[in-house]
Write an enzyme that holds these catalytic residues in place. Sequence first.
Site, PDB file in Angstrom:
ATOM      1  N   GLY A 248       0.812  -1.217   0.000  1.00 42.27           N
ATOM      2  CA  GLY A 248       0.000   0.000   0.000  1.00 42.27           C
ATOM      3  C   GLY A 248       0.839   1.257   0.000  1.00 42.27           C
ATOM      4  CG  ASP A 249       3.403   1.717   3.140  1.00 44.11           C
ATOM      5  OD1 ASP A 249       2.375   2.268   3.556  1.00 44.11           O
ATOM      6  OD2 ASP A 249       3.996   0.809   3.749  1.00 44.11           O
TER       7      ASP A 249
END
Length: 307
Positions: A248-249
């Site tokens: 997600g990052d």
Amino acid sequence: MIYTVTLNPSIDYVISLEHLQLGALNRIEQDDKFPGGKGINVSRVLKRLGVESETLGFIGGFTGAYIEQYLATEQIATDFVHVEEDTRINVKVTTDVETEINGQGPMITTSEYEQLQGKIRNLPQGSILILSGSVPAALPETTYEELIKICVANGVKFVVDAEGDLLQKAIAYRPFLIKPNHHELGGLFNCEITEPAEAIPYARQLVEQGAQNVIVSFAGKGAVFVNAKSALISSVPVGELESSVGAGDSLVAGFLAHYLQENDVEAAFKYGVAAGSATAFSVGLATKKTIEQLLPQVTIIERSEFL
């Protein structure tokens, strides 16, 4: 300039083994140690994409020193507040299923928190601050909101990658980007969301509440992008999952890096999806090469215009 905040960083100790047997001796097949924390992950991927950033937060002890040294070798600028207790170690076990064992993190004093607030207060107008991850128990529940208010007062754009009340309270301040996954989005509306198309009306509500851009990730089912003008659903590349840590990052980093270069949200969305997948298919974080190898597999499979 982009700045990232990691309030509770870690050393991520990632271990792989064929099977985990409780109560028995287990031998590791492979292990790696990385600086951990969502903001730090974003900075590391941005660097690999040629975008400079500076990472802020709290670190302490020998584990904190390891993080600083590691980031220095990658030529990533840091401006941490140093605390007395050791930065935590998180253990990520990859076997039949992924298992995470996360440390609690150090105590943070009022004075140390005020130091971080001062650093954010001095960020240049027009810069971007990325707030992501959990708030340590030692800090007030209003920490995100307080830091966001500083950004708003000083003309600093901000991105929020968090869940629950941390995310909900941020939306009214008009974040440039928020990135809930489908579970987190469902949590905001007390419902279950399982398919990308189901996320669009809820993401649209978040835009109406103040978010400028919303990306909802669905792991292997794709991702959704919504802003005031349109909604997009993307496919995701096909590959073997190595670890979801940092995916997600990487999506956030890929989106921002491409958007800042091209000012095209659809192209940035596709690039972000490729970046998230590249990390998921790797041990460690995505590289520019792995992202661009996967990029041709990312397509927009549904597009809706609101204007």
